[in-house]
Scaffold this active site. Structure first.
Site, PDB file in Angstrom:
ATOM      1  CD  GLU A 409     -45.815   0.398  28.750  1.00 12.64           C
ATOM      2  OE1 GLU A 409     -44.840  -0.308  29.036  1.00 12.64           O
ATOM      3  OE2 GLU A 409     -46.964   0.178  29.179  1.00 12.64           O
TER       4      GLU A 409
HETATM    5  C1  LIG Z   1     -50.686   9.377  32.148  1.00 10.88           C
HETATM    6  C2  LIG Z   1     -49.515   8.630  32.675  1.00 10.88           C
HETATM    7  C3  LIG Z   1     -49.668   7.309  33.084  1.00 10.88           C
HETATM    8  C4  LIG Z   1     -48.597   6.623  33.643  1.00 10.88           C
HETATM    9  N1  LIG Z   1     -48.789   5.345  34.114  1.00 10.88           N
HETATM   10  C5  LIG Z   1     -47.816   4.775  34.865  1.00 10.88           C
HETATM   11  C6  LIG Z   1     -48.061   3.549  35.566  1.00 10.88           C
HETATM   12  O1  LIG Z   1     -49.136   2.954  35.485  1.00 10.88           O
HETATM   13  N2  LIG Z   1     -47.076   3.060  36.362  1.00 10.88           N
HETATM   14  C7  LIG Z   1     -45.864   3.668  36.490  1.00 10.88           C
HETATM   15  O2  LIG Z   1     -45.023   3.163  37.223  1.00 10.88           O
HETATM   16  N3  LIG Z   1     -45.583   4.825  35.800  1.00 10.88           N
HETATM   17  C8  LIG Z   1     -46.531   5.387  35.013  1.00 10.88           C
HETATM   18  N4  LIG Z   1     -46.284   6.571  34.350  1.00 10.88           N
HETATM   19  C9  LIG Z   1     -44.984   7.201  34.498  1.00 10.88           C
HETATM   20  C10 LIG Z   1     -44.169   7.211  33.211  1.00 10.88           C
HETATM   21  O3  LIG Z   1     -43.708   5.931  32.925  1.00 10.88           O
HETATM   22  C11 LIG Z   1     -43.063   8.247  33.389  1.00 10.88           C
HETATM   23  O4  LIG Z   1     -43.687   9.520  33.347  1.00 10.88           O
HETATM   24  C12 LIG Z   1     -41.995   8.148  32.321  1.00 10.88           C
HETATM   25  O5  LIG Z   1     -41.243   6.972  32.485  1.00 10.88           O
HETATM   26  C13 LIG Z   1     -41.029   9.341  32.361  1.00 10.88           C
HETATM   27  O6  LIG Z   1     -40.592   9.615  33.650  1.00 10.88           O
HETATM   28  P1  LIG Z   1     -40.689  11.122  34.208  1.00 10.88           P
HETATM   29  O7  LIG Z   1     -42.081  11.567  34.010  1.00 10.88           O
HETATM   30  O8  LIG Z   1     -40.157  11.137  35.577  1.00 10.88           O
HETATM   31  O9  LIG Z   1     -39.767  11.955  33.264  1.00 10.88           O
HETATM   32  P2  LIG Z   1     -38.200  12.172  33.423  1.00 10.88           P
HETATM   33  O10 LIG Z   1     -37.521  10.870  33.609  1.00 10.88           O
HETATM   34  O11 LIG Z   1     -37.957  13.246  34.413  1.00 10.88           O
HETATM   35  O12 LIG Z   1     -37.847  12.709  31.970  1.00 10.88           O
HETATM   36  C14 LIG Z   1     -38.014  14.080  31.576  1.00 10.88           C
HETATM   37  C15 LIG Z   1     -37.356  14.258  30.209  1.00 10.88           C
HETATM   38  O13 LIG Z   1     -35.955  13.950  30.300  1.00 10.88           O
HETATM   39  C16 LIG Z   1     -35.609  12.933  29.406  1.00 10.88           C
HETATM   40  N5  LIG Z   1     -34.604  12.067  30.026  1.00 10.88           N
HETATM   41  C17 LIG Z   1     -34.663  11.452  31.225  1.00 10.88           C
HETATM   42  N6  LIG Z   1     -33.552  10.719  31.423  1.00 10.88           N
HETATM   43  C18 LIG Z   1     -32.787  10.867  30.335  1.00 10.88           C
HETATM   44  C19 LIG Z   1     -31.520  10.365  29.944  1.00 10.88           C
HETATM   45  N7  LIG Z   1     -30.822   9.510  30.682  1.00 10.88           N
HETATM   46  N8  LIG Z   1     -31.040  10.755  28.764  1.00 10.88           N
HETATM   47  C20 LIG Z   1     -31.720  11.591  27.966  1.00 10.88           C
HETATM   48  N9  LIG Z   1     -32.912  12.091  28.266  1.00 10.88           N
HETATM   49  C21 LIG Z   1     -33.448  11.735  29.438  1.00 10.88           C
HETATM   50  C22 LIG Z   1     -36.899  12.167  29.120  1.00 10.88           C
HETATM   51  O14 LIG Z   1     -36.865  11.489  27.872  1.00 10.88           O
HETATM   52  C23 LIG Z   1     -37.910  13.294  29.148  1.00 10.88           C
HETATM   53  O15 LIG Z   1     -37.945  13.933  27.910  1.00 10.88           O
HETATM   54  C24 LIG Z   1     -47.332   7.250  33.743  1.00 10.88           C
HETATM   55  C25 LIG Z   1     -47.183   8.563  33.306  1.00 10.88           C
HETATM   56  C26 LIG Z   1     -48.240   9.258  32.798  1.00 10.88           C
HETATM   57  C27 LIG Z   1     -48.050  10.690  32.388  1.00 10.88           C
END
Ligand SMILES: Cc1cc2nc3c(=O)[nH]c(=O)nc-3n(C[C@H](O)[C@H](O)[C@H](O)COP(=O)(O)OP(=O)(O)OC[C@H]3O[C@@H](n4cnc5c(N)ncnc54)[C@H](O)[C@@H]3O)c2cc1C
Length: 601
Positions: A409
C-alpha cells in the site's frame, strides 16, 4: 449530527492548524449497537475459524485461506462497504473499518487476503465501474462467490507505479484490448476470479485500468507461490498476460485514468491497513500480558518486573493510540461522505472524495500503525523470551506477518513523503491555511515569551498546550524549509521524512488525548485512570521524537542566527512545565493489564 453541523468538521490536514474539541472526535467507545454487534460477530468468527488454525496458516495452507474467505463472504463480511443494491450490506465507513480491524488480528494471511479482495480488488469497480460493470461483478465479489485481485506492480514498476510496461492494444475491429505484460507480488492471485489490471495504451502518459476475468484459455498464467518471510497462507504470485483479450466494455473509467484509480484505491487501502494492524496489536499485547502473568522466574511472575511492565505499558499504549487515531479519521471520512451525498453526489463520488479529503491522515495512519504492530510484536517476543522465538507461540508469526505492512500500500517512506507533500499542496491550493499560522509562530519566536503562570488544573490542560506547541514545531520547521527550498523541497527527502514524523506524532498524540478526555468527561476521570496514563505516556514519547526530528532538521538546513533562534524555539515549544513521572505512568498501565490478565482498553 446534522448535515449543517457536519460542514464544520475539519478538512483533511487541518488538524495541524485548528484545535479540535474532544466532543468532536469519534472514539471506539462511540460504536452504536449495530457496530457493537458486528464487532462481536467478527470476533466470534475469528476466534472460531482462524485463531485455532494458526499453525495451519503458518504451514502455507492456501486452500484454508480461500475457505475462510468464502465463509466470511457467506456471513456478509466481504460486502460491508458494498451498497445494498449490489448485494452488500452498505454500511458506513466506520463499520467497514471495524470489520477490517477485527477480522485481521489473528493472522496476516487473512488480513492480506481480506484487504486485497474487499479493498483494492473490489473497490475500484464499486467506485469507478459503470452500472453494467457493477451489476456484473460487484454482487459476486461482495458475497464471496468470486474473489478479486489487483495487478499494479511489475518487476520494473513498484513505488513508481505509473511506469509499468504492460501494454493494452486495441483490436482492429475495436471490440477488445489485447493485454500483454508481467505483474508481480499479486495478492490472492492463486484463487482470484477477477483482476483489476493496469496497462498502458500506446504511449499514453498514464496507465489505464481494466477488469479482467481469470481464464487460462485467454493467455493468463501464473508464477509459483512466492516464498515469503510472513503471511505464509496469503497467495502471492506473478501474473502473466499474453495477448489476453479484454472486451472494450471492461475498461475501468476512462483511458488514462488508471493511475488516478490506483492512487485513490490506495488511499482507502492505507486507512484500512492501519485498521488491520489494530487487532493484531491487541492480540499480541493480550498474549504478552497472559504469558507475563504465568511465567515465573526468580520465584516471581515476570509481570512483576519493571522491565516487563515497561514493555506491556508501551505495547498497550501504542494499540490504544492507533485505535484512537484510526477511528477518529474514519468518522471524519464517514461524515465527509455524508456531506457529499447530501449535496447530491453519487455514493461512489462521495466515497472517493470523502477518502481523498483525508489522504494525509490515511498515510499518517498507515505508517504509524504498521510500525506500532512491528514494535509491539517485537516486544511481545521479548516478553516471551526464548519461547517468543519459537514457532509454537503466536509471537513469532505475528512479528513476521507485521513486516509486510510497512511495504505494501505504498512503502512507509513513500507514505511519509506523501503526507507532507500533500499538506504543502493543500496549503498552496488554499485548502489548509498553513501560511498564517506559520507566520504567527515566526512572530512568536521573535517576541518576548509570556511569563504568566498558566492554569493547568483541568484534565490535560498542559498536555493540550503541549500538543499545540508540537504543531508549532512542525510549522516552524516545515515553514522555513518550504521558504528556503520552495518546490525543490521534494529533493530533500530526509527533511521531509523528519517533518512527517513530527506530523504523525502530533496526530496520534492529539487523537489519544481527545479520546480519553471525551471518555473522562462522560464517565468521570476515575474511570479513565489508565487511559489518562496512556495518553500522557504517548505524549511524553511523542515530545521526544518531535524534539529529535526537529533538531536534526534545523541543524541540517539552518545556519547562524536562524539556527540558534529555531533551536531556542524548539526548546521553548517542547518544554513541560510539569514533567510527568513516566515510570509511574507505565506502572499504572501495566498493573491494570496484569490484574485484568488481558488487553482491557
Ligand atoms: C507480500 C506482498 C503483497 C503484495 N500485494 C500486491 C498486490 O496485491 N498488488 C500489487 O499491485 N502490488 C502488490 N505488492 C507490491 C507492493 O505494493 C510493492 O512491493 C511496493 O509498492 C514497493 O515496490 P517495490 O517492491 O518495487 O519496491 P521499490 O519501489 O523498488 O522500493 C525499494 C525501496 O526504495 C524506496 N523508494 C522507492 N522509491 C523511492 C523514492 N522516490 N524516494 C525514496 N525512496 C524510494 C522504497 O521506500 C523502498 O524502501 C505486494 C508486495 C508484497 C511483498
Amino acid at each position: 449530527m446534522s448535515t449543517e453541523n457536519k460542514k464544520d468538521i475539519l478538512r483533511g490536514g487541518q488538524f495541524l492548524v485548528k484545535e479540535t474539541k474532544c466532543e468532536d472526535v469519534f472514539t471506539p467507545e462511540d460504536f452504536n449497537e449495530e457496530q457493537k454487534m458486528m464487532k462481536d460477530s467478527v470476533k466470534e468468527f475469528v476466534d472460531r475459524e482462524i485463531w485455532p488454525k494458526k499453525e495451519e496458516f503458518e504451514n502455507k495452507n492456501y486452500d484454508l485461506t480461500e475457505k475462510v474467505m468464502r465463509k466470511a463472504g457467506e456471513l456478509g463480511f466481504l460486502g460491508i462497504a458494498v451498497p445494498e443494491e449490489y448485494d452488500g450490506l452498505g454500511m458506513g465507513f466506520v463499520s467497514t473499518m471495524l470489520v477490517c480491524d477485527y477480522i485481521s488480528g489473528a493472522t496476516g494471511s487473512i488480513a492480506t487476503a481480506f484487504g486485497a479482495h474487499t479493498g483494492i480488488g473490489t473497490m475500484p469497480i464499486t467506485l469507478y465501474g459503470n452500472e453494467e460493470q457493477k451489476k456484473k461483478y460487484v454482487p459476486k465479489l461482495a458475497t464471496g462467490e468470486w474473489f478479486g485481485a489487483y495487478c499494479l506492480t511489475e518487476p520494473g514498476a513498484g513505488s513508481d507505479a505509473n511506469s509499468g510496461k504492460t501494454k493494452a492494444v486495441l483490436s482492429d475491429d475495436g471490440k477488445y484490448y489485447s493485454i500483454s505484460g508481467q505483474k508481480m507480488w499479486i495478492s490472492n492471485a492463486g484463487f482470484a476470479n477477477v483482476f483489476i489490471v493496469f496497462a498502458r495504451i500506446e504511449d499514453d502518459k498514464n496507465i489505464t485500468g481494466f477488469i479482467v476475468e481469470n481464464d487460462k484459455e485467454n493467455g493468463i498464467s501464473f508464477g509459483e507461490e512466492e516464498k515469503k518471510l510472513g503471511i505464509h497462507s496469503s497467495s502471492t504470485r506473478q501474473v502473466f498476460f499474453n495477448e489476453t483479450k479484454v472486451p472494450v466494455e471492461n475498461m475501468l473509467s476512462e483511458r488514462g485514468n488508471g493511475f488516478k484509480i490506483a492512487m485513490n484505491a490506495l488511499n482507502v487501502g492505507r486507512i484500512k491497513l492501519a485498521a488491520a494492524c489494530l487487532d493484531a496489536q491487541r492480540r499480541v499485547t493480550d498474549s504478552a500480558v497472559k504469558y507475563a502473568n504465568d511465567r515465573v522466574q526468580f520465584k516471581t511472575s515476570i509481570a512483576n518486573f519493571g522491565a516487563i511492565k515497561y514493555k506491556l505499558a508501551e505495547m498497550a499504549t501504542s494499540a490504544y493510540a492507533g485505535e484512537s487515531a484510526s477511528y477518529r479519521a474514519a468518522k471524519n471520512v464517514e461524515d465527509r461522505i455524508a456531506i457529499r451525498q447530501a449535496e447530491g453526489s453519487s455514493h461512489a463520488e462521495a466515497e472517493l472524495k470523502g477518502v481523498e479529503e483525508y489522504a494525509i491522515e490515511c498515510s499518517i495512519l498507515k505508517v504509524a500503525c504498521s510500525e506500532d504492530i512491528q514494535n509491539c510484536s517485537d516486544e511481545g517476543i521479548q516478553v516471551y523470551g526464548g519461547m517468543g522465538f519459537s514457532a509454537d507461540t503466536p509471537m513469532e508469526s505475528a512479528w513476521r506477518d507485521a513486516r509486510i505492512s510497512r511495504i505494501y500500500e505504498g512503502t512507509n517512506e513513500i507514505n511519509r513523503m506523501l503526507a507532507v507533500g500533500m499538506l504543502v499542496k493543500k496549503a498552496m491550493k488554499g485548502h489548509v491555511d498553513l501560511l498564517g499560522p506559520a507566520q504567527a509562530v515566526a512572530d512568536e519566536l521573535t517576541g518576548i515569551p509570556s511569563f504568566d503562570k498558566p492554569d493547568y488544573s483541568e484534565l490535560f490542560a498542559e498536555e493540550k498546550e503541549m500538543v499545540a506547541n508540537l504543531k508549532k514545531v512542525f510549522l516552524m520547521v516545515a515553514g522555513s524549509a518550504v521558504q528556503k527550498f520552495g518546490p525543490d523541497l521534494e529533493e530533500h527527502q530526509q527533511l521531509l521524512l523528519a517533518a512527517s514524523d513530527i506530523l504523525i506524532e502530533v496526530y496520534m498524540a492529539e487523537s489519544t488525548i481527545l479520546r480519553t478526555e471525551k471518555n473522562a468527561k462522560r464517565n468521570g476521570e476515575d474511570s479513565q485512570k489508565e487511559q489518562i496514563a496512556m495518553s500522557k505516556l504517548y505524549l511524553y514519547n511523542a515530545v521526544d521524537i518531535v524534539t529529535q526530528k526537529a533538531k536534526e532538521s534545523i541543524v541540517s538546513f539552518a545556519t547562524g542566527d536562524e539556527q540558534r533562534m529555531m533551536l531556542m524555539g524548539l526548546k521553548r515549544f517542547t518544554k513541560y512545565q510539569n514533567m510527568p513521572n513516566v515510570v509511574a505512568l507505565r506502572n499504572t498501565i501495566a498493573e491494570k493489564l496484569t490484574s485484568e490478565n488481558e488487553y482491557c482498553f
